[in-house]
Design a protein around this motif. Structure first.
Motif, PDB file in Angstrom:
ATOM      1  N   UNK A 108       0.839  -1.200   0.000  1.00 19.30           N
ATOM      2  CA  UNK A 108       0.000   0.000   0.000  1.00 19.30           C
ATOM      3  C   UNK A 108       0.870   1.243   0.000  1.00 19.30           C
ATOM      4  N   UNK A 109       1.912   1.263   0.817  1.00 23.42           N
ATOM      5  CA  UNK A 109       2.783   2.436   0.898  1.00 23.42           C
ATOM      6  C   UNK A 109       3.564   2.665  -0.385  1.00 23.42           C
ATOM      7  N   UNK A 110       4.070   1.582  -0.981  1.00 20.95           N
ATOM      8  CA  UNK A 110       4.794   1.737  -2.253  1.00 20.95           C
ATOM      9  C   UNK A 110       3.853   2.239  -3.337  1.00 20.95           C
ATOM     10  N   UNK A 111       2.653   1.681  -3.374  1.00 19.72           N
ATOM     11  CA  UNK A 111       1.679   2.100  -4.375  1.00 19.72           C
ATOM     12  C   UNK A 111       1.293   3.561  -4.177  1.00 19.72           C
ATOM     13  N   UNK A 112       1.045   3.954  -2.937  1.00 24.04           N
ATOM     14  CA  UNK A 112       0.558   5.295  -2.647  1.00 24.04           C
ATOM     15  C   UNK A 112       1.666   6.339  -2.698  1.00 24.04           C
ATOM     16  N   UNK A 113       2.729   6.119  -1.926  1.00 26.32           N
ATOM     17  CA  UNK A 113       3.790   7.119  -1.797  1.00 26.32           C
ATOM     18  C   UNK A 113       4.824   7.047  -2.909  1.00 26.32           C
ATOM     19  N   UNK A 114       5.032   5.848  -3.459  1.00 23.90           N
ATOM     20  CA  UNK A 114       6.066   5.709  -4.471  1.00 23.90           C
ATOM     21  C   UNK A 114       5.564   5.819  -5.891  1.00 23.90           C
ATOM     22  N   UNK A 115       4.465   5.131  -6.196  1.00 21.27           N
ATOM     23  CA  UNK A 115       4.009   5.049  -7.585  1.00 21.27           C
ATOM     24  C   UNK A 115       3.067   6.187  -7.940  1.00 21.27           C
ATOM     25  N   UNK A 116       2.040   6.408  -7.115  1.00 16.45           N
ATOM     26  CA  UNK A 116       1.075   7.469  -7.422  1.00 16.45           C
ATOM     27  C   UNK A 116       1.753   8.829  -7.481  1.00 16.45           C
ATOM     28  N   UNK A 117       2.564   9.143  -6.485  1.00 15.57           N
ATOM     29  CA  UNK A 117       3.210  10.464  -6.465  1.00 15.57           C
ATOM     30  C   UNK A 117       4.147  10.645  -7.659  1.00 15.57           C
ATOM     31  N   UNK A 118       4.887   9.610  -7.982  1.00 13.81           N
ATOM     32  CA  UNK A 118       5.855   9.714  -9.085  1.00 13.81           C
ATOM     33  C   UNK A 118       5.153   9.849 -10.427  1.00 13.81           C
ATOM     34  N   UNK A 119       4.159   8.998 -10.672  1.00 16.95           N
ATOM     35  CA  UNK A 119       3.466   9.033 -11.962  1.00 16.95           C
ATOM     36  C   UNK A 119       2.704  10.337 -12.149  1.00 16.95           C
ATOM     37  N   UNK A 120       1.946  10.741 -11.135  1.00 20.55           N
ATOM     38  CA  UNK A 120       1.172  11.987 -11.238  1.00 20.55           C
ATOM     39  C   UNK A 120       2.107  13.182 -11.412  1.00 20.55           C
ATOM     40  N   UNK A 121       3.147  13.247 -10.583  1.00 19.41           N
ATOM     41  CA  UNK A 121       4.053  14.390 -10.643  1.00 19.41           C
ATOM     42  C   UNK A 121       4.771  14.463 -11.984  1.00 19.41           C
ATOM     43  N   UNK A 122       5.284  13.332 -12.468  1.00 16.01           N
ATOM     44  CA  UNK A 122       6.067  13.408 -13.707  1.00 16.01           C
ATOM     45  C   UNK A 122       5.175  13.674 -14.912  1.00 16.01           C
ATOM     46  N   UNK A 123       3.975  13.118 -14.930  1.00 17.43           N
ATOM     47  CA  UNK A 123       3.053  13.400 -16.037  1.00 17.43           C
ATOM     48  C   UNK A 123       2.704  14.889 -16.081  1.00 17.43           C
ATOM     49  N   UNK A 124       2.409  15.468 -14.921  1.00 13.83           N
ATOM     50  CA  UNK A 124       2.088  16.893 -14.871  1.00 13.83           C
ATOM     51  C   UNK A 124       3.311  17.735 -15.204  1.00 13.83           C
ATOM     52  N   UNK A 125       4.465  17.317 -14.715  1.00 10.48           N
ATOM     53  CA  UNK A 125       5.717  18.030 -14.988  1.00 10.48           C
ATOM     54  C   UNK A 125       5.993  18.096 -16.493  1.00 10.48           C
ATOM     55  N   UNK A 126       5.885  16.954 -17.173  1.00  6.61           N
ATOM     56  CA  UNK A 126       6.144  16.950 -18.623  1.00  6.61           C
ATOM     57  C   UNK A 126       5.085  17.747 -19.372  1.00  6.61           C
TER      58      UNK A 126
END
Length: 353
Positions: A108-126
């Protein structure tokens, strides 16, 4: 936002673990294209830096604190695939050594803190870089916005997971409102830390920032009243480049050690956003004891060291050291397993110019 054992039931925790494991496997393959001889050491350092900064809880509201999640920072500095691995390494170190974040809730923590934050942030960043001017300042601005949004996005993801598999019967609307409300405030702190860190690295070595590659416009010179492209600078000699990389790495490691070993003593002692919401809404009624609660480093202190400042400082230094060693080892192996003729992302960009 570390989810402890007992918040989410076993079936949903197991399903989250399967999804997280699949995402990590994909990230291991993707990281082979992102990592090279320059960025592999930096990735281990990024993981250690995130660990250190996560120890610095900052106050965000009455009786509530927040800390860096790090997904946006990692994705922008070393790439989205490597970023997922960076945060995963940090979560593993925290869960196993420091009893922070449940072991059954690791997925749950990897999915929430690691994957969701990274994917959302990088998609918005690009996406933002696609519409902003191609400048270094745009990278910093996009970093700020991406980091800001990534934190409430993680809060939404937790709310969804809790709605599916929460162990207490709490109205989901109340959970959503409380989680998003406080994590918008925490997101501001995340955005400031991320933008300052990305801006500092860009100012010294923009070529080491994954998100800034290919964005630097050529230098213009005025000749006879007209602007012309300046000659491209000659690449530094291998020995000089190696010294520069070592200098950046050493400076970053010293910064992480100072933050974790000294500055962390002055961090806010208030519960973080998830802890506060859990206590207020009753989510924590079925919290279970951590399997590593008897670890000599549990709760970020060294067992049998009575002085709180010394205990916390030693734990922080040990955590940074362990994270940089494990992280660097993982990224070294990933880079070594890359197919020799497979181009890195940096090579692809150069070939497309």
């Amino acid at each position: 936002m570390h989810v402890p054992d007992g918040f989410i039931d076993a079936p949903v925790s197991a399903a989250a673990g399967v999804v997280a494991a699949g995402a990590v496997a994909v990230s291991l393959r993707g990281a082979r294209r992102e990592l090279d001889e320059r960025t592999a050491p930096l990735a281990g350092l990024v993981a250690a830096f995130i660990f250190a900064v996560q120890m610095l809880n900052f106050p965000v509201a009455a009786g509530t604190s927040g800390h860096l999640l790090g997904g946006a920072l990692a994705a922008i500095l070393v790439g989205p695939y490597t970023g997922v691995l960076c945060v995963t390494v940090v979560l593993l170190m925290q869960g196993i050594l420091f009893a922070d974040g449940g072991l059954t809730a690791l997925g749950v923590n990897v999915l929430d803190m690691g994957i969701v934050t990274t994917v959302v942030a990088y998609a918005l960043f690009r996406g933002l870089l696609g519409v902003l001017p191609r400048t270094r300042r745009s990278v910093t601005v996009a970093s700020f916005v991406a980091a800001l949004v990534s934190v409430p996005a993680a809060a939404c993801a937790f709310t969804l997971i809790y709605w599916i598999g929460g162990t207490t019967d709490i109205p989901i609307g109340k959970v959503f409102t409380a989680m998003v409300g406080v994590h918008v405030l925490i997101g501001i702190g995340e955005a400031v830390i991320t933008a300052l860190t990305v801006g500092a690295v860009i100012a010294v070595r923009p070529d080491l920032v994954h998100g800034a590659r290919g964005l630097t416009s050529s230098l213009k010179l005025r000749v006879d009243g007209e602007l012309v492209d300046a000659p491209a600078p000659q690449p530094a000699a291998p020995a000089a480049a190696a010294r520069s990389h070592r200098g950046i790495w050493a400076a970053g490691l010293v910064t992480a050690l100072v933050l974790a070993g000294f500055v962390s003593y002055y961090a806010s002692a208030d519960p973080d956003g998830l802890e506060k919401v859990a206590a207020d809404q009753g989510i924590d009624k079925k919290t279970e004891e951590h399997a590593a609660k008897d670890s000599p480093l549990a709760d970020y202190g060294v067992k049998d060291v009575s002085d709180a400042r010394l205990s916390g400082g030693l734990a922080g230094v040990i955590g940074v050291g362990a994270t940089v060693v494990v992280g660097s080892g993982v990224f070294y192996v990933v880079r070594r397993r890359r197919t020799p003729d497979a181009p890195t992302d940096n090579t692809r960009e150069k070939e497309s110019v």
